[in-house]
Design an enzyme around this catalytic site. Structure first.
Site, PDB file in Angstrom:
ATOM      1  N   GLY A  57       0.775  -1.239   0.000  1.00 43.48           N
ATOM      2  CA  GLY A  57       0.000   0.000   0.000  1.00 43.48           C
ATOM      3  C   GLY A  57       0.799   1.278   0.000  1.00 43.48           C
ATOM      4  N   ARG A  88       3.333  -1.457  -5.816  1.00 44.19           N
ATOM      5  CA  ARG A  88       3.558  -0.173  -6.488  1.00 44.19           C
ATOM      6  C   ARG A  88       4.894   0.464  -6.117  1.00 44.19           C
ATOM      7  NH1 ARG A  88      -0.772   3.163  -7.692  1.00 44.19           N
ATOM      8  NH2 ARG A  88      -1.967   1.969  -6.172  1.00 44.19           N
ATOM      9  N   ARG A 142      -5.681   3.571 -15.325  1.00 44.73           N
ATOM     10  CA  ARG A 142      -5.754   4.289 -14.054  1.00 44.73           C
ATOM     11  C   ARG A 142      -6.407   5.680 -14.150  1.00 44.73           C
ATOM     12  NH1 ARG A 142      -2.067   5.599 -11.090  1.00 44.73           N
ATOM     13  NH2 ARG A 142      -3.011   4.814  -9.178  1.00 44.73           N
ATOM     14  N   CYS A 153     -13.575   3.906 -28.268  1.00 50.47           N
ATOM     15  CA  CYS A 153     -14.925   4.440 -28.443  1.00 50.47           C
ATOM     16  C   CYS A 153     -15.582   4.711 -27.093  1.00 50.47           C
ATOM     17  CB  CYS A 153     -15.754   3.425 -29.224  1.00 50.47           C
ATOM     18  SG  CYS A 153     -15.811   1.848 -28.369  1.00 50.47           S
ATOM     19  N   GLU A 154     -14.872   5.404 -26.209  1.00 52.46           N
ATOM     20  CA  GLU A 154     -15.378   5.658 -24.862  1.00 52.46           C
ATOM     21  C   GLU A 154     -15.122   7.112 -24.500  1.00 52.46           C
ATOM     22  OE1 GLU A 154     -16.755   3.588 -22.469  1.00 52.46           O
ATOM     23  OE2 GLU A 154     -16.718   1.822 -23.771  1.00 52.46           O
ATOM     24  N   TYR A 208       0.496  -1.329 -12.122  1.00 51.49           N
ATOM     25  CA  TYR A 208      -0.908  -1.271 -12.523  1.00 51.49           C
ATOM     26  C   TYR A 208      -1.102  -0.554 -13.864  1.00 51.49           C
ATOM     27  CZ  TYR A 208      -1.044  -2.611  -7.656  1.00 51.49           C
ATOM     28  OH  TYR A 208      -0.810  -3.252  -6.477  1.00 51.49           O
TER      29      TYR A 208
HETATM   30  N1  LLP Z   1      -1.298  -7.279  -1.040  1.00 47.99           N
HETATM   31  C1  LLP Z   1      -2.580  -7.441  -1.399  1.00 47.99           C
HETATM   32  C2  LLP Z   1      -3.360  -8.506  -0.763  1.00 47.99           C
HETATM   33  C3  LLP Z   1      -3.148  -6.606  -2.366  1.00 47.99           C
HETATM   34  O1  LLP Z   1      -4.412  -6.780  -2.734  1.00 47.99           O
HETATM   35  C4  LLP Z   1      -2.358  -5.583  -2.962  1.00 47.99           C
HETATM   36  C5  LLP Z   1      -2.925  -4.698  -3.978  1.00 47.99           C
HETATM   37  C6  LLP Z   1      -1.019  -5.471  -2.558  1.00 47.99           C
HETATM   38  C7  LLP Z   1      -0.528  -6.324  -1.576  1.00 47.99           C
HETATM   39  C8  LLP Z   1      -0.070  -4.463  -3.138  1.00 47.99           C
HETATM   40  O2  LLP Z   1      -0.471  -3.137  -2.949  1.00 47.99           O
HETATM   41  P1  LLP Z   1       0.498  -1.930  -3.378  1.00 47.99           P
HETATM   42  O3  LLP Z   1       1.723  -1.997  -2.526  1.00 47.99           O
HETATM   43  O4  LLP Z   1       0.798  -2.076  -4.818  1.00 47.99           O
HETATM   44  O5  LLP Z   1      -0.320  -0.705  -3.113  1.00 47.99           O
HETATM   45  N2  LLP Z   1      -5.115  -0.934  -9.442  1.00 47.99           N
HETATM   46  C9  LLP Z   1      -4.933  -0.016  -8.331  1.00 47.99           C
HETATM   47  C10 LLP Z   1      -4.250  -0.669  -7.157  1.00 47.99           C
HETATM   48  C11 LLP Z   1      -4.977  -1.895  -6.652  1.00 47.99           C
HETATM   49  C12 LLP Z   1      -4.202  -2.643  -5.609  1.00 47.99           C
HETATM   50  C13 LLP Z   1      -4.799  -3.981  -5.353  1.00 47.99           C
HETATM   51  N3  LLP Z   1      -4.154  -4.741  -4.343  1.00 47.99           N
HETATM   52  C14 LLP Z   1      -4.158   1.209  -8.836  1.00 47.99           C
HETATM   53  O6  LLP Z   1      -3.826   1.252 -10.021  1.00 47.99           O
HETATM   54  O7  LLP Z   1      -3.930   2.154  -8.096  1.00 47.99           O
END
Ligand code: LLP
Length: 381
Positions: free
Chosen positions: A216, A260, A296, A326-327, A355
Site C-alpha cells: 500500500g 507499487r 488508471r 470508443c469511450e 498497474y
Molecule cells: N497485497 C494485497 C493482498 C493486495 O491486494 C495488494 C494490492 C497489494 C498487496 C499491493 O499493494 P500496493 O503496494 O501495490 O499498493 N489498481 C490499483 C491498485 C490496486 C491494488 C490492489 N491490491 C491502482 O492502479 O492504483
C-alpha cells in the site's frame, strides 16, 4: 537516468511499455533496507507488474511473491521462485485452485470462512494465514481502499473468533494474521492502526507467529508529491511491537507485500500523437493508445505526468490528452500543460510501472502494447 524512450519507440513501435530493471532493483533494496531487521519477509505483489524480467529482478533482491490468482502463482513458480516463497491470497478461490496451490506447497492466506473449510478438507494440519478486515482502510482513491466498513476483503474482526473455531474444526493451524487495507497510502497512520488491531488479535492467539501487514505504500505521481516514508513506518512498527512485547508469547515475524512502491516509478508508456483537433474551445491530442492500455486515469481519475519526448523545449500548451477508444472516459489528462504536441510526436507517461500493463485489456480488439525491460542499458528478454 531515464531510458532512451524515443529510440526504443522507434525500434519497437508504439504504444510501448518500458521498464528500468536497475531502478526496480534499487527500489527493492531501498524498501528492504528501510524495513530493516532480520525478522522481516518481503513478498512482491506481482499484480502490480507481472513482466517476467521484473518479477525475476525483484525475486533476485530477496523477495518472495504475493499472488492474487493461480495465474500469478504459476508465473512466480515458472520464474523459479521457490514454492514456499509464494503466498497465494485467495479471494473467492475455486476449490481446484486451492487444491493445486496446496499440492505445490504454496503458502495461503484465507479471507473467508468458506475458504477455511475448503482448505481444511483438502489439507488438514496445514498452516495458514487469515486475512482480517481490521476495520480501518486508506488509499489514494475510494476504489483502492480494501479495509474498513463495507469492504469485501478479509474476515471482519467481529468474525475472527468464529473463523478461528472453523480453522480448529477443520484441523488447520493459524500461523499468521494478514491485513492489506488499501493502496497508494501516503501516511503510515492507518497502516499503524491496522497493525495495532492485528497485534491485539494476535495477543489472544498463541499460535500466531506472523503478522503480514500487506502493501500500500504510495509513490509520488505529481511534482511535489511525497513518497511514503517507509523508514518512519518501520519506526512506528518497532514502537508498537515494544508496546505489545509483554502480551505476546513470541515477537511476531513481520511480512510485507509492496507492489507499487517497488515498480511504479520505473515504468514508462510511450505513445505517438495521431491527431490534433480543436473542438469547443479545447485542443484534443489523440494518441495511438487508450484506457485499454493505461486504465488508471479513467478508473480512478489518476494523474500521470506526461512528457513530450519529441519537443521537450516547445512552448507549453494546455491540452486534452485522449485515447483511441470508443469511450468518452478515454481521457488521460484534461487541461494539462505540455510542450506543444504535434502529430507524429512521441509522448511518454511516467510512473506507470505499477498497474499499467497489468491492468491492460484488449478492448476494441486492439492488441496489448509491447513491453521492453532494460538492464545496464540493454534489453532483456
Ligand atoms: N497485497 C494485497 C493482498 C493486495 O491486494 C495488494 C494490492 C497489494 C498487496 C499491493 O499493494 P500496493 O503496494 O501495490 O499498493 N489498481 C490499483 C491498485 C490496486 C491494488 C490492489 N491490491 C491502482 O492502479 O492504483
Amino acid at each position: 537516468m531515464t531510458p532512451p524512450l524515443a529510440d526504443l519507440a522507434r525500434r519497437h513501435g508504439t504504444p510501448l511499455y518500458v521498464y528500468d530493471l536497475d531502478a526496480i532493483g534499487a527500489r527493492a533494496q531501498q524498501v528492504t533496507d528501510q524495513l530493516g531487521g532480520t525478522a522481516r519477509r518481503l513478498f512482491y505483489a506481482c499484480k502490480a507488474n507481472a513482466h517476467r524480467a521484473v518479477l525475476a529482478r525483484v525475486a533476485a533482491a530477496g523477495f518472495g511473491v504475493e499472488a492474487a490468482s493461480p495465474g500469478e502463482a504459476a508465473l512466480a513458480l515458472d520464474c523459479d521462485v521457490p514454492a514456499d516463497q509464494v503466498l497465494l491470497s485467495a479471494t473467492n478461490a475455486r476449490p481446484r485452485d486451492l487444491a493445486a496451490a496446496l499440492e505445490r506447497g504454496l503458502s495461503v492466506t484465507l479471507g473467508a470462512i468458506s475458504d477455511i473449510r475448503r482448505v481444511g478438507a483438502l489439507a488438514p494440519g496445514r498452516e495458514v494465514l487469515l486475512r482480517i478486515n481490521p476495520g480501518v482502510g486508506d488509499g489514494s482513491h475510494p476504489h483502492v481502499v480494501t479495509g474498513g466498513p463495507h469492504s469485501k476483503f478479509g474476515i471482519p474482526l467481529e468474525e475472527l473468533a468464529a473463523a478461528v473455531d472453523a480453522a480448529a474444526a477443520a484441523g488447520l493451524v493459524v500461523r499468521g494474521l494478514h491485513a492489506h487495507i488499501g493502496s497508494g497510502i501516503a501516511e503510515p497512520t492507518a497502516l499503524l492502526a491496522s497493525a495495532r488491531r492485528l497485534l491485539e488479535a494476535a495477543a489472544g492467539m498463541p499460535g500466531v507467529r506472523v503478522l503480514d501487514l500487506g502493501g500500500g505504500f504510495a509513490i509520488p505521481y505529481r511534482d511535489g508529491d511525497r513518497e511514503f516514508d517507509v523508514a518512519a513506518y518501520a519506526g512506528g512498527l518497532e514502537t508498537l511491537l515494544a508496546e505489545f512485547e509483554a502480551r505476546l508469547p513470541v515477537r511476531p515475524e513481520l511480512w510485507f507485500e509492496p507492489g507499487r512502491f517497488v515498480v511504479g516509478p520505473a515504468g514508462y508508456l510511450v505513445a505517438e500523437v495521431m491527431c490534433r483537433k480543436e473542438s469547443g474551445g479545447l485542443t484534443f491530442i489523440g494518441l495511438d493508445t487508450g484506457m485499454n492500455h493505461l486504465l488508471r486515469p479513467a478508473l480512478y481519475g489518476a494523474y500521470h505526468r506526461i512528457v513530450n519526448l519529441s519537443a521537450p523545449q516547445a512552448l507549453l500548451e494546455s491540452v486534452e490528452v485522449v485515447g483511441n477508444l470508443c469511450e468518452t472516459t478515454d481521457v488521460f489528462a484534461s487541461d494539462r500543460p505540455i510542450p506543444r504536441p504535434e502529430e507524429g510526436h512521441l509522448l511518454a507517461f511516467l510512473d506507470v510501472g505499477a498497474y499499467g500493463y497489468s491492468m491492460a485489456s484488449r478492448y476494441n480488439l486492439w492488441p496489448l502494447p509491447k513491453e521492453v525491460a532494460l538492464s545496464g542499458g540493454r534489453e532483456q528478454t
